[in-house]
Design a protein around this motif. Structure first.
Motif, short mmCIF file in Angstrom:
data_model
loop_
_atom_site.label_atom_id
_atom_site.label_comp_id
_atom_site.label_asym_id
_atom_site.label_seq_id
_atom_site.Cartn_x
_atom_site.Cartn_y
_atom_site.Cartn_z
N TYR A 192 0.84 -1.19 0.00
CA TYR A 192 0.00 0.00 0.00
C TYR A 192 0.88 1.26 0.00
N ILE A 193 0.43 2.26 -0.72
CA ILE A 193 1.15 3.54 -0.77
C ILE A 193 0.72 4.36 0.44
N LEU A 194 1.56 4.39 1.47
CA LEU A 194 1.26 5.07 2.73
C LEU A 194 2.31 6.13 3.00
N PRO A 195 1.92 7.24 3.64
CA PRO A 195 2.88 8.32 3.92
C PRO A 195 4.15 7.84 4.61
N ALA A 196 4.02 6.93 5.58
CA ALA A 196 5.21 6.45 6.31
C ALA A 196 6.15 5.71 5.37
N ARG A 197 5.60 4.98 4.42
CA ARG A 197 6.44 4.26 3.46
C ARG A 197 7.04 5.22 2.44
N CYS A 198 6.29 6.26 2.10
CA CYS A 198 6.80 7.24 1.13
C CYS A 198 8.02 7.97 1.67
N MET A 257 10.88 5.19 0.66
CA MET A 257 11.07 4.75 -0.71
C MET A 257 10.08 5.46 -1.61
N ASP A 258 10.31 5.37 -2.92
CA ASP A 258 9.42 6.00 -3.89
C ASP A 258 8.54 4.93 -4.54
N PHE A 259 7.31 5.31 -4.86
CA PHE A 259 6.37 4.39 -5.48
C PHE A 259 6.11 4.75 -6.94
N SER A 260 5.78 3.73 -7.72
CA SER A 260 5.23 3.97 -9.04
C SER A 260 3.85 4.57 -8.88
N GLU A 261 3.24 4.95 -9.98
CA GLU A 261 1.82 5.31 -9.93
C GLU A 261 1.04 4.04 -9.56
N PRO A 262 -0.16 4.18 -9.00
CA PRO A 262 -0.90 3.01 -8.53
C PRO A 262 -1.16 1.97 -9.62
N ILE A 263 -1.05 0.70 -9.23
CA ILE A 263 -1.43 -0.39 -10.13
C ILE A 263 -2.83 -0.90 -9.77
N GLY A 264 -3.37 -0.40 -8.65
CA GLY A 264 -4.70 -0.80 -8.23
C GLY A 264 -5.06 -0.13 -6.91
N VAL A 265 -6.32 -0.23 -6.53
CA VAL A 265 -6.80 0.34 -5.27
C VAL A 265 -7.58 -0.76 -4.54
N VAL A 318 -2.15 0.78 -4.33
CA VAL A 318 -0.97 -0.09 -4.23
C VAL A 318 -0.03 0.25 -5.37
N GLY A 319 1.27 0.30 -5.08
CA GLY A 319 2.25 0.62 -6.11
C GLY A 319 3.46 -0.28 -6.02
N VAL A 320 4.37 -0.07 -6.94
CA VAL A 320 5.64 -0.79 -6.98
C VAL A 320 6.71 0.12 -6.40
N GLY A 321 7.55 -0.40 -5.50
CA GLY A 321 8.52 0.42 -4.78
C GLY A 321 9.87 0.50 -5.44
N PHE A 322 10.46 1.72 -5.43
CA PHE A 322 11.78 1.96 -6.01
C PHE A 322 12.68 2.67 -5.01
N GLU A 366 10.40 6.25 -16.18
CA GLU A 366 10.28 5.46 -17.40
C GLU A 366 9.30 4.30 -17.17
N PHE A 367 9.38 3.71 -15.99
CA PHE A 367 8.46 2.63 -15.62
C PHE A 367 7.02 3.15 -15.64
N ASN A 368 6.78 4.32 -15.06
CA ASN A 368 5.44 4.90 -15.02
C ASN A 368 4.88 5.15 -16.42
N ALA A 369 5.73 5.58 -17.33
CA ALA A 369 5.28 5.85 -18.70
C ALA A 369 4.80 4.56 -19.36
N ALA A 370 5.56 3.47 -19.16
CA ALA A 370 5.16 2.19 -19.74
C ALA A 370 3.93 1.63 -19.03
N LEU A 371 3.83 1.86 -17.72
CA LEU A 371 2.68 1.40 -16.95
C LEU A 371 1.40 2.06 -17.43
N ALA A 372 1.45 3.35 -17.73
CA ALA A 372 0.26 4.09 -18.17
C ALA A 372 -0.32 3.49 -19.44
N GLU A 373 0.52 2.96 -20.31
CA GLU A 373 0.04 2.37 -21.55
C GLU A 373 -0.53 0.97 -21.34
#
Length: 282
Positions: A106-112, A115-123, A227-231, A241-248
């Motif tokens: 989950y994309i949570l402030p404490a985790r942010c 680490m950095d997250f991708s844009e959400p892959i789901g909710v 929920v996102g992917v962590g970097f 670059e990952f986010n751009a490919a994810l959007a498509e």
């Protein structure tokens, strides 16, 4: 003249060195590993259907499926699965033992903050796992408080912090390594309810006739979280670059067909939620 030429040569060398250093710093540790021909280390915990290891050790689960597909579209096929405990995922990323973190993170402030997250892959939302028939009528954290009940949840899950925020006493919250141990605690009567995300609760319910899943809609609406992917924080360029490919790819027929077997449905697709907003949420 020779002195001037030597001085100019040294100056150009220093400028080139500085430029290369700046470029390397901007590229980030993952880009350095890729340039050296090393694999992308994909870190995840055993948390089906989000992420888990196949019998051959390969990365399975819909978050891994999405992530690997995006990486391949970016031209990266040298991927190394790294299975670890849930609580060790973020520390492993920070320590550069893995390059990307998947699973139901989950994309949570404490985790942010770490680490950095991708844009959400789901909710997704949360639910309880309770004994069949739900004899104590547990649907919300308030039910746990009113009856002085024991809750169990895997270490590092958002449900632990959510329960504490709702007023569940810390002494009534049991932490275990994963969902298998959570199920065992509920079945043995050591805990009255297991708190986890709705997808995992659904899977746990299918594993045993002794338990059932409560209605996710009984949880507060704010419990539905992206929920996102962590970097790694230094891998901004790669993440973008990952986010751009994810959007498509996200929500495409190809993706939905690929993740259908892992119970990911169109209802879980993001509906305007962003990582920036999730990281700022209270």
């Amino acid at each position: 003249m020779k002195f001037i030429q030597n001085t100019m040569a040294k100056t150009l060398a220093l400028m080139l060195c500085a430029t290369m250093t700046a470029a390397t710093a901007q590229a980030g540790p993952l880009a350095d590993r890729l340039e050296a021909g090393e694999p992308i280390r994909l870190g995840f915990a055993a948390a089906p259907p989000w992420a888990y290891a196949g019998e051959d050790g390969s990365a399975k689960g819909f978050v891994n499926d999405i992530t690997i597909e995006i990486l391949e579209r970016m031209g990266h096929t040298n991927i190394e699965p790294v299975l670890t405990d849930w609580a060790g995922l973020i520390p492993s990323l920070i320590a550069s033992r893995v390059d990307i973190v998947t699973g139901g993170m989950y994309i949570l402030p404490a985790r942010c903050e770490n680490m950095d997250f991708s844009e959400p892959i789901g909710v997704f939302g949360d639910a309880f796992v309770v004994p069949s028939g739900n004899p104590k009528g547990i649907s919300t954290y308030q039910d746990l408080i009113d009856q002085d009940l024991i809750m169990v949840s895997p270490s590092g899950y958002n449900t632990i912090a959510d329960a504490k925020a709702a007023g569940v006493p810390a002494g009534n919250i049991m932490e275990v390594p994963g969902t298998t141990e959570m199920l065992a605690a509920v079945r043995a009567g050591r805990a009255d309810a297991g708190a986890t995300n709705a997808l995992e609760a659904q899977r746990v319910q299918s594993m045993s006739d002794a338990v059932e899943m409560t209605d996710p809609l009984a949880f507060p609406a704010e419990s539905r979280t992206p929920v996102g992917v962590g970097f790694h924080p230094e891998d901004d360029a790669f993440r973008e670059e990952f986010n751009a490919a994810l959007a498509e790819y996200l929500g495409s027929d190809e993706m939905m067909e690929k993740v259908a077997s892992e119970n990911y449905i169109a209802t879980f697709l993001p509906d305007g939620q962003t990582t920036a907003e999730a990281c700022k949420a209270d």
